[in-house]
Enzyme design. Structure first.
Site, PDB file in Angstrom:
ATOM      1  N   LYS A  22      -2.479  -2.196   7.841  1.00 36.09           N
ATOM      2  CA  LYS A  22      -3.696  -1.704   8.486  1.00 36.09           C
ATOM      3  C   LYS A  22      -3.873  -2.354   9.850  1.00 36.09           C
ATOM      4  CE  LYS A  22      -6.489  -0.441   4.454  1.00 36.09           C
ATOM      5  NZ  LYS A  22      -7.761  -0.686   3.731  1.00 36.09           N
TER       6      LYS A  22
ATOM      7  N   ARG B 208       0.858  -1.181   0.000  1.00 38.06           N
ATOM      8  CA  ARG B 208       0.000   0.000   0.000  1.00 38.06           C
ATOM      9  C   ARG B 208       0.897   1.234   0.000  1.00 38.06           C
ATOM     10  NH1 ARG B 208      -2.103  -3.397   4.125  1.00 38.06           N
ATOM     11  NH2 ARG B 208      -4.182  -4.227   3.666  1.00 38.06           N
TER      12      ARG B 208
ATOM     13  N   TYR C  73      -9.825 -10.832  -6.680  1.00 33.62           N
ATOM     14  CA  TYR C  73      -8.820 -11.029  -7.722  1.00 33.62           C
ATOM     15  C   TYR C  73      -9.061 -12.301  -8.526  1.00 33.62           C
ATOM     16  CZ  TYR C  73      -6.479  -7.220  -5.385  1.00 33.62           C
ATOM     17  OH  TYR C  73      -6.204  -5.995  -4.834  1.00 33.62           O
TER      18      TYR C  73
ATOM     19  N   HIS D 217      -4.161  -9.100   3.823  1.00 32.69           N
ATOM     20  CA  HIS D 217      -5.604  -9.074   4.041  1.00 32.69           C
ATOM     21  C   HIS D 217      -5.961  -9.931   5.250  1.00 32.69           C
ATOM     22  CE1 HIS D 217      -6.571  -8.002  -0.425  1.00 32.69           C
ATOM     23  NE2 HIS D 217      -6.268  -6.943   0.292  1.00 32.69           N
TER      24      HIS D 217
ATOM     25  N   ARG E 122      -0.682  -2.255  -6.827  1.00 33.27           N
ATOM     26  CA  ARG E 122      -0.985  -3.312  -5.844  1.00 33.27           C
ATOM     27  C   ARG E 122      -1.970  -4.320  -6.448  1.00 33.27           C
ATOM     28  NH1 ARG E 122      -1.258  -4.532  -0.225  1.00 33.27           N
ATOM     29  NH2 ARG E 122      -3.334  -5.009   0.584  1.00 33.27           N
TER      30      ARG E 122
ATOM     31  N   HIS F  26      -2.374   2.165  -5.880  1.00 32.36           N
ATOM     32  CA  HIS F  26      -3.192   0.988  -5.610  1.00 32.36           C
ATOM     33  C   HIS F  26      -3.400   0.156  -6.868  1.00 32.36           C
ATOM     34  CE1 HIS F  26      -4.753  -0.353  -1.808  1.00 32.36           C
ATOM     35  NE2 HIS F  26      -5.792  -0.886  -2.397  1.00 32.36           N
TER      36      HIS F  26
END
Length: 323
Positions: A194, A159, A300, A291, A268, A265
């Protein structure tokens, strides 16, 4: 108090609507633009109620669901309907607080689920073209920095915030501040994702080489006090910010001749899509991206399916239509 102008609306309902808008404008102290949106939503509700021959205070959940279906069939997006319902819900909540209705008819009504757009990813050829592009007009240190940025974003799927937070090396200060760092000897980077979660990401050979070239010229520019640890620096010697990375990528993609302006992004997404196309290992992609839930990564698989479908359409003799 302004009159609430909706043709054929019962005067008592019009007075209620005007009172509510007065409450929105003055007691809640909302911005003028927001108050106008509230009024437009209320006018839409009043128009539906007039058409149904139902006073505003007698609207039932069945009415609201019917009107939601009509708006959806008319092409309004799920997000747009959700915003309208929010406005209606606020009006009926106010009526309830005033003791004018027993239950909020909008409370349990939800907008149609919005189809989640697929992430935009570059083709492999475009990603390679961007990575191999050399901006001859830039100073050597600037070109080395931007090349390293592209290789790191595309090569490791980071990110933009994770890239901004990278230091040249590990330190107690980086740990305390929640920053990441490079480990070129181990061909990996420690990043802070995150939710404060740390993860280790591998660095590809091209990314390592690009980072080594950048580090070799990084010291050619004066470094601002307090930013000595930052991996990527801006023109003033301070830690490079996310906005600057967005702008540099956009410029670089245009200079490279790509049809679509590239943002961090997108690289990414491209990383995840291309790894999945090559490996088919969804769990590995989940780990690499950081994730928490694999359902986030599953989007994806649709990009992967699109890639396979395009290959089928282009190559399979039974896929092509006869002319």
């Amino acid at each position: 108090m302004d009159a609430f102008d909706t043709p054929s609306l019962d005067p008592a309902d019009a007075a209620l609507a005007a009172r509510y808008l007065e409450h929105v404008r003055h007691e809640k102290r909302l911005a003028a633009r927001t108050a106008t949106l509230y009024e437009l939503d209320l006018q839409k509700l009043a128009a539906f109620a007039v058409e149904a021959g139902t006073p505003l205070r007698q609207v039932q959940p069945a009415h609201v669901r019917r009107w939601v279906a009509r708006m959806h069939a008319g092409g309004r997006s799920g997000r747009g309907i959700a915003l309208i319902l929010s406005g209606w819900r606020g009006f009926y909540a106010w009526l309830g607080r005033e003791g004018l209705i027993a239950a909020n008819p909008v409370q349990d009504v939800r907008a149609p689920r919005q189809t989640r757009p697929l992430p935009k990813a570059l083709s492999v050829d475009d990603a390679v073209r961007l990575a191999e592009h050399v901006e001859a007009d830039d100073a050597p240190w600037l070109e080395a920095r931007d090349a390293a940025l592209v290789e790191l974003l595309y090569g490791s799927g980071l990110r933009v915030g994770e890239v901004v937070g990278l230091d040249v090396a590990a330190s107690d200060a980086a740990l305390r501040a929640g920053r990441g760092w490079l480990d070129l000897a181990g061909t990996e980077a420690q990043v802070q994702g995150k939710g404060g979660k740390r993860r280790t990401v591998p660095l590809g050979a091209q990314a390592v080489q690009a980072l080594e070239r950048w580090l070799a010229v990084r010291g050619e520019r004066p470094v601002a006090l307090g930013h000595e640890a930052a991996l990527f620096l801006g023109q003033r010697g301070t830690r490079l910010g996310a906005h600057a990375i967005w702008e540099r990528l956009r410029r670089r993609s245009q200079q490279a001749g790509l049809a679509t302006p590239v943002h961090p992004h997108m690289l990414r997404h491209s990383f995840a899509s291309h790894v999945l196309q090559s490996s088919g290992d969804l769990r590995a992609v989940q780990e690499l991206l950081g994730h928490a839930n694999i359902t986030t990564t599953q989007v994806y698989t649709w990009l992967d399916f699109q890639h396979l479908a395009q290959a089928y359409d282009a190559a399979h003799p039974r896929a092509r239509r006869k002319r």
